[in-house]
Design a protein around this motif. Sequence first.
Motif, mmCIF file in Angstrom:
data_model
loop_
_atom_site.group_PDB
_atom_site.id
_atom_site.type_symbol
_atom_site.label_atom_id
_atom_site.label_comp_id
_atom_site.label_asym_id
_atom_site.label_seq_id
_atom_site.Cartn_x
_atom_site.Cartn_y
_atom_site.Cartn_z
ATOM 1 N N MET A 537 3.480 -15.079 -33.009
ATOM 2 C CA MET A 537 1.572 -15.282 -32.718
ATOM 3 C C MET A 537 1.506 -13.920 -31.816
ATOM 4 O O MET A 537 2.245 -13.091 -30.860
ATOM 5 N N MET A 538 1.125 -12.702 -31.885
ATOM 6 C CA MET A 538 0.108 -11.632 -31.157
ATOM 7 C C MET A 538 -1.594 -12.295 -30.729
ATOM 8 O O MET A 538 -2.220 -11.804 -31.550
ATOM 9 N N GLU A 539 -1.869 -12.505 -29.406
ATOM 10 C CA GLU A 539 -3.118 -13.078 -29.132
ATOM 11 C C GLU A 539 -3.654 -11.295 -28.795
ATOM 12 O O GLU A 539 -3.371 -10.396 -28.747
ATOM 13 N N SER A 540 -5.343 -11.496 -29.679
ATOM 14 C CA SER A 540 -5.249 -10.198 -29.177
ATOM 15 C C SER A 540 -5.902 -9.514 -27.828
ATOM 16 O O SER A 540 -6.195 -8.469 -27.468
ATOM 17 N N PHE A 541 -5.667 -11.199 -26.903
ATOM 18 C CA PHE A 541 -5.763 -9.928 -25.154
ATOM 19 C C PHE A 541 -4.583 -9.177 -25.130
ATOM 20 O O PHE A 541 -4.044 -8.736 -24.331
ATOM 21 N N PHE A 542 -3.469 -9.653 -25.480
ATOM 22 C CA PHE A 542 -2.030 -8.405 -25.993
ATOM 23 C C PHE A 542 -2.886 -7.071 -26.079
ATOM 24 O O PHE A 542 -1.976 -6.163 -25.071
ATOM 25 N N LEU A 543 -3.940 -6.331 -26.431
ATOM 26 C CA LEU A 543 -4.368 -4.954 -27.126
ATOM 27 C C LEU A 543 -5.255 -5.051 -26.222
ATOM 28 O O LEU A 543 -5.603 -3.664 -25.797
ATOM 29 N N SER A 544 -5.768 -6.215 -25.629
ATOM 30 C CA SER A 544 -7.613 -5.482 -24.945
ATOM 31 C C SER A 544 -6.790 -5.520 -23.633
ATOM 32 O O SER A 544 -7.872 -4.895 -23.033
ATOM 33 N N GLU A 545 -6.069 -6.451 -23.119
ATOM 34 C CA GLU A 545 -6.141 -6.920 -21.715
ATOM 35 C C GLU A 545 -4.480 -6.011 -21.345
ATOM 36 O O GLU A 545 -4.427 -5.147 -20.568
ATOM 37 N N THR A 546 -3.375 -6.651 -21.668
ATOM 38 C CA THR A 546 -2.265 -6.909 -20.927
ATOM 39 C C THR A 546 -1.645 -4.986 -21.285
ATOM 40 O O THR A 546 -1.072 -4.440 -20.532
ATOM 41 N N LEU A 547 -1.687 -4.625 -22.248
ATOM 42 C CA LEU A 547 -1.198 -2.591 -22.606
ATOM 43 C C LEU A 547 -3.042 -2.197 -22.316
ATOM 44 O O LEU A 547 -1.939 -0.823 -21.410
ATOM 45 N N LYS A 548 -3.703 -2.350 -22.063
ATOM 46 C CA LYS A 548 -4.537 -1.397 -20.783
ATOM 47 C C LYS A 548 -4.776 -1.996 -19.730
ATOM 48 O O LYS A 548 -4.119 -0.457 -18.844
ATOM 49 N N TYR A 549 -3.663 -2.487 -19.326
ATOM 50 C CA TYR A 549 -3.440 -2.322 -18.051
ATOM 51 C C TYR A 549 -2.349 -2.034 -17.282
ATOM 52 O O TYR A 549 -2.365 -1.195 -16.027
ATOM 53 N N LEU A 550 -1.624 -2.648 -18.078
ATOM 54 C CA LEU A 550 -0.497 -1.576 -18.243
ATOM 55 C C LEU A 550 -0.743 0.242 -18.044
ATOM 56 O O LEU A 550 0.049 0.833 -17.360
ATOM 57 N N TYR A 551 -1.172 0.238 -18.891
ATOM 58 C CA TYR A 551 -1.631 1.909 -19.234
ATOM 59 C C TYR A 551 -2.130 2.748 -18.012
ATOM 60 O O TYR A 551 -1.538 3.343 -17.481
ATOM 61 N N LEU A 552 -3.539 2.289 -17.261
ATOM 62 C CA LEU A 552 -3.713 1.922 -16.067
ATOM 63 C C LEU A 552 -3.229 2.384 -14.946
ATOM 64 O O LEU A 552 -3.139 2.747 -14.027
ATOM 65 N N LEU A 553 -2.402 1.011 -15.237
ATOM 66 C CA LEU A 553 -1.234 0.738 -13.995
ATOM 67 C C LEU A 553 -0.349 2.266 -13.500
ATOM 68 O O LEU A 553 -0.620 2.242 -12.950
ATOM 69 N N PHE A 554 -0.200 2.644 -14.995
ATOM 70 C CA PHE A 554 1.080 3.889 -14.836
ATOM 71 C C PHE A 554 -0.015 5.272 -14.989
ATOM 72 O O PHE A 554 0.699 6.320 -14.263
ATOM 73 N N SER A 555 -0.754 5.635 -14.833
ATOM 74 C CA SER A 555 -1.617 6.639 -14.586
ATOM 75 C C SER A 555 -1.357 6.986 -12.908
ATOM 76 O O SER A 555 -1.396 6.240 -11.833
ATOM 77 N N GLU A 556 -1.845 8.621 -12.889
ATOM 78 C CA GLU A 556 -0.964 9.535 -11.374
ATOM 79 C C GLU A 556 -2.436 8.495 -11.224
ATOM 80 O O GLU A 556 -3.060 8.843 -9.655
ATOM 81 N N ASP A 557 -3.539 9.240 -12.381
ATOM 82 C CA ASP A 557 -5.382 9.022 -11.333
ATOM 83 C C ASP A 557 -5.824 7.101 -11.439
ATOM 84 O O ASP A 557 -6.042 6.974 -11.819
ATOM 85 N N ARG A 558 -5.320 6.795 -9.908
ATOM 86 C CA ARG A 558 -5.579 5.153 -10.491
ATOM 87 C C ARG A 558 -7.070 5.032 -9.790
ATOM 88 O O ARG A 558 -7.058 3.452 -9.806
ATOM 89 N N PHE A 559 -7.912 5.473 -10.475
ATOM 90 C CA PHE A 559 -9.434 5.305 -10.098
ATOM 91 C C PHE A 559 -9.922 5.794 -11.517
ATOM 92 O O PHE A 559 -10.917 6.268 -11.692
ATOM 93 N N MET A 560 -8.941 5.474 -12.293
ATOM 94 C CA MET A 560 -9.123 5.866 -14.013
ATOM 95 C C MET A 560 -10.507 5.500 -14.078
ATOM 96 O O MET A 560 -11.333 5.766 -14.770
ATOM 97 N N ILE A 561 -10.514 3.848 -13.980
ATOM 98 C CA ILE A 561 -11.613 2.876 -13.965
ATOM 99 C C ILE A 561 -12.032 2.719 -12.780
ATOM 100 O O ILE A 561 -11.291 2.203 -11.931
ATOM 101 N N ASP A 562 -12.786 3.694 -12.128
ATOM 102 C CA ASP A 562 -13.025 3.055 -10.978
ATOM 103 C C ASP A 562 -13.445 1.780 -10.296
ATOM 104 O O ASP A 562 -14.882 1.658 -10.648
ATOM 105 N N LEU A 563 -13.566 1.166 -10.113
ATOM 106 C CA LEU A 563 -13.668 -0.237 -8.917
ATOM 107 C C LEU A 563 -15.127 -0.269 -8.735
ATOM 108 O O LEU A 563 -15.481 -1.279 -7.732
#
Length: 580
Positions: A537-563
Amino acid sequence: MKQPVLETQIDFNGHQQLVPEKWKSDSPDLVADQNQAILLSHRKIIRRWNRLSRLQRSIFSALFLIIAASVILFYSSKVNTTDLYKNGDSNIIMEPLKNVSLVNEPIANDGQLKKAAEGDPNERPIFTGPSNARQYAVVESFKHAWKSYKEHAWGHDNLKPLSGMAFDWFSLGLTIVDGLDTAYIMGLTEEFEEGKQWVKNELIFTKSKDVNFFEVTIRVLGALLTNYHFTQDEMFLNKAKDLGDRLMAAFSSPSGIPYSDVNLGTKTAHAPEWSHYSTTAEVTTVQLEFRELSRATNDPVYEDAAAAVSEKIHQLPKKHGLVPIFINPNTGQFLPHATITLGARGDSYYEYLLKQWLQTGKTINYLLDDYMTAIEGVREFLAMRSSPNKHLFIGELSAGSESFNPKMDHLTCFLPGTLALGHANDLPDWHMTMAEELLYTCYLTYAVHPTFLAPEITHFNMASATNDMYTKTADAHNLLRPEFVESLWYMYQITGNTTYQEWGWQIFQSLEKYAKVPNGYTSLANVKSDKPLQRDMMESFFLSETLKYLYLLFSEDRFMIDLNKYVINSEAHPLPIHKN
Ligand code: DMJ
């Protein structure tokens, strides 16, 4: 003979540690002699330089510049190669990192978010795609997951990646809708366009079919609103409005507390077949989405219905801000003595208290009060330490007896991120300390297993001489959930501490090693085995959340999505913060 001077410092867990400090300085006479010699040789060089002709000086200067540029190029290419090499499975680091780096690494901005830049509130972030090897690797994973889903399950909710079959839950093309803003953030124009066309031409809500009110709100409504915000394409807003109008049926209960199930086609709602009750976290995790729908359409009806739920729950008696996990939509009362947990069915009640307060420009005080009281309740009744190593964890109060149960769902690992977000918005320092300690415990739930992946549930010992935690076989599965990497991203944005990136990279490599299959990524049956059975099973949250957070986490620009500008809904869809 030089000797290192050892001093003590308090480590992350409050223990004293010996740390090497500075070397003792040399004798003053010797230093003076050395300084004199250096001065004389400098003078000699300057005299020789002055004797050269202008042409000779120009040639030397040009040569110097060429050599300096080559050295810089050489070293920067070495750094990139190292990063690339880390993509290979051969370099998976399976040792838990020492958490002392959390103390030693300078905190970039003292735990506070950078101040939001003054400017146009309608300004949208521009996403230019990956900029380093780790981000490229995550984008490749997303492309692999998307392509496999497209080949075998396009238009269905989920892909079953082992059998190459489709799985339908609500028949709303969940993986496309949920994953679309991740494609947008990653700069994947082709994938975004094909997903957008599907939404435009195929996504309809007229079928007579029961769906879960909460799941469809966070995954589908949330995603449509984010895509509308990013692109300003009215098609997304029209779909969101159509869906929102249908979901409104859930509020038609005698108390206004939503029913759990809605038939989108007939616009009717009811309790689940197995119970009269709704889940507390579900009825309190729709407010960000319904409020944003009202703001985007200029129609207050959605926000009013959803906000009334939070207000009703605010009025109910609680155990120091902590809520039972079931609530009756007929009476509007909690199920007395139901389990109290920050895991399944309780989790996002707490998350949305803080995020709603932020979404509304910190103007609704009771939300903050309820959040603060609840976190004190967590500290008093649920936060305990394991034995022998005193790791902080968040347990549960069991149904009926209210006795303490030392078990923690992986879902609870959202809490460090939420605590850090609160601290970044001036909540007490102990919230951040709790966030750091809990995040480390979550990290250990991954690190103690040969797969370096966490189970669904971890149990803790409170009087053991050997093992702080253990995993029961029935709880040993892994659904590719996002909560830990989600918290890593919050902590990285808020502190700038790159240790969180290293932890995320370890998890990513484990996913690549154990969950990646020829047709996508699969959930696993047992993280305790180094050859784990796969679950298909590949849940939709794997694409929506897990991979999105990993991509943002590895950015040099940590404010890419500014909290400072966005709240992220429970399914990782960013929604804009408003003034009130
Ligand atoms: C997601 O659907 C959401 O994050 C939800 O709030 C909790 N569970 C899953 C991911 O684990």
